[in-house]
Design a protein around this motif. Structure first.
Motif, PDB file in Angstrom:
ATOM      1  N   THR A 212       0.827  -1.207   0.000  1.00 14.92           N
ATOM      2  CA  THR A 212       0.000   0.000   0.000  1.00 14.92           C
ATOM      3  C   THR A 212       0.859   1.254   0.000  1.00 14.92           C
ATOM      4  OG1 THR A 212      -0.124   0.070   2.422  1.00 14.92           O
ATOM      5  CG2 THR A 212      -1.872  -1.127   1.256  1.00 14.92           C
ATOM      6  N   VAL A 214       0.101   5.475   0.807  1.00 17.34           N
ATOM      7  CA  VAL A 214      -0.826   6.533   1.199  1.00 17.34           C
ATOM      8  C   VAL A 214      -0.130   7.874   0.998  1.00 17.34           C
ATOM      9  CG1 VAL A 214      -2.151   7.574   3.077  1.00 17.34           C
ATOM     10  CG2 VAL A 214      -2.000   5.072   2.874  1.00 17.34           C
ATOM     11  N   PHE A 238      -3.739   5.243  -2.039  1.00 15.04           N
ATOM     12  CA  PHE A 238      -4.804   6.059  -1.464  1.00 15.04           C
ATOM     13  C   PHE A 238      -4.291   7.493  -1.361  1.00 15.04           C
ATOM     14  CE2 PHE A 238      -5.148   1.746   0.107  1.00 15.04           C
ATOM     15  CZ  PHE A 238      -6.485   1.437  -0.122  1.00 15.04           C
ATOM     16  N   TYR A 240      -5.147  11.373  -0.271  1.00 17.64           N
ATOM     17  CA  TYR A 240      -5.993  12.260   0.510  1.00 17.64           C
ATOM     18  C   TYR A 240      -5.655  13.693   0.108  1.00 17.64           C
ATOM     19  CZ  TYR A 240      -7.196   8.239   3.427  1.00 17.64           C
ATOM     20  OH  TYR A 240      -7.650   7.026   3.874  1.00 17.64           O
ATOM     21  N   GLU A 279       2.436   0.934   5.397  1.00 25.52           N
ATOM     22  CA  GLU A 279       2.034   1.128   6.789  1.00 25.52           C
ATOM     23  C   GLU A 279       3.197   0.983   7.772  1.00 25.52           C
ATOM     24  OE1 GLU A 279      -1.176  -1.494   7.629  1.00 25.52           O
ATOM     25  OE2 GLU A 279      -2.550  -0.578   6.197  1.00 25.52           O
ATOM     26  N   THR A 312      -2.754   7.711  10.319  1.00 28.61           N
ATOM     27  CA  THR A 312      -3.747   6.820   9.712  1.00 28.61           C
ATOM     28  C   THR A 312      -5.105   6.960  10.395  1.00 28.61           C
ATOM     29  OG1 THR A 312      -1.990   5.244   9.135  1.00 28.61           O
ATOM     30  CG2 THR A 312      -4.255   4.436   9.128  1.00 28.61           C
ATOM     31  N   GLU A 316      -8.700   8.333   8.758  1.00 28.37           N
ATOM     32  CA  GLU A 316      -9.939   7.565   8.785  1.00 28.37           C
ATOM     33  C   GLU A 316     -11.080   8.367   9.400  1.00 28.37           C
ATOM     34  OE1 GLU A 316      -8.837   4.127  10.966  1.00 28.37           O
ATOM     35  OE2 GLU A 316      -7.783   3.164   9.281  1.00 28.37           O
TER      36      GLU A 316
END
Length: 323
Positions: A212, A214, A238, A240, A279, A312, A316
């Motif tokens: 992953t 981010v 992902f 943001y 992560e 993280t 969320e």
């Protein structure tokens, strides 16, 4: 008046007069170590940029605020003599009162200064030459890192019996590949104009992800996607960002058609930029990915793993609806 000859490189001049013949080996032979820094001389750079040395230095003087001492400095007579001794040049080759045919001591440029030259000279040749020089500096650093590590490894391997030689050769090759693929970046500063170096490092961070990735960045666009496209095939991304981003739904759809999968979420909570890899690693990035290298900024590896959990969780909680 003809360009003064640089007696430090009389055997190299023929190989650097034509841009077509330029390669990393040629440039590496023009990189010297002075004051514990890797530098290039103004006369050598002038030949690579295909201008006269005086023209290059005049362009620098007109933009002297862009070239602090850490970017460009004039070497001393002692440093020049030490430089000559590296190439076993006799006193008959250089007059005692001139410097390879020059009236003044040469100026030398550090990596940051060379990167700035492309912005000052403003020619297609200068841009292409600067890119090749920057690539050469990157390769030199990689070689120095691997060489230091390998010296210790080889000293221990010499105690092994000859029967293990084949296996040893294979191990050395694997070690070099590992160093190239897993060299960790803890802190790096990029100065204005180092667009290629910044892009290269960000692409390396993206490609290091196995599962992953981010990205927290309020300003994303197609240039951001160009960097994210360097990810491995099965890595999920992902992003943001803010709803006013220039990234369109069609841009996301086109990206996913070739590099699945990318999901864009929205948040107004974050001001700074962060990248979280698998992560387990988090980087604080001082500029939006799309602007990397346009101005001075830094990238730092966040050493405290609890920060990853905190970021993280906040993402969320604060992520807005995508509709």
């Amino acid at each position: 008046m003809d360009e003064p000859r640089n007696h430090l490189n009389t055997e190299k001049e023929n190989s650097i007069n034509n841009l077509k013949n330029m390669n990393q080996s040629t440039i590496q032979n023009l990189v010297y170590v002075i004051r514990d820094q890797q530098v290039m001389m103004d006369c050598d750079l002038a030949k690579l940029y295909q201008v006269e040395t005086r023209v290059l230095n005049q362009a620098v003087k007109r933009n002297i605020s862009r070239f602090p001492e850490s970017f460009r400095f004039q070497i001393t007579s002692r440093e020049y003599e030490d430089l000559k001794s590296q190439f076993v040049i006799s006193s008959s080759d250089n007059g005692a009162d001139n410097y390879g045919g020059r009236r003044t001591l040469p100026y030398v440029f550090t990596e940051q200064g060379i990167a700035m030259l492309s912005a000052v000279l403003k020619s297609p040749t200068a841009i292409q030459v600067s890119i090749r020089i920057m690539e050469t500096f990157v390769e030199i650093r990689r070689y120095m890192v691997s060489s230091t590590w390998m010296l210790d490894k080889i000293n221990r391997l010499e105690l092994c019996q000859m029967d293990y030689q084949r296996r040893t050769d294979k191990q050395i090759e694997q070690i070099l590949d590992f160093i190239a693929d897993h060299a960790e970046v803890t802190q790096r500063v990029f100065f204005e104009g180092q667009i290629y170096d910044a892009f290269s490092l960000l692409a390396d961070l993206v490609s290091s992800a196995e599962k992953t990735l981010v990205l927290v960045d309020n300003y994303v666009d197609i240039n951001t996607l160009n960097i994210l496209s360097k990810k491995k095939q099965n890595v999920s991304v992902f992003v943001y960002t803010m709803k006013r981003t220039k990234l369109t739904g069609k841009d996301i759809e086109n990206f996913n058609s070739q590099y699945p999968s990318l999901e864009v979420k929205y948040t107004r909570t974050f001001h700074d930029r962060f990248m979280i890899v698998d992560e387990t690693r988090a980087y604080h990035i001082g500029a939006s990915l799309k602007d990397a290298g346009k101005k001075c900024f830094a990238i730092n590896l966040l050493e405290d793993n609890t920060i990853i959990r905190d970021i993280t969780r906040r993402l969320e909680l604060e992520a807005e609806e995508t509709g």
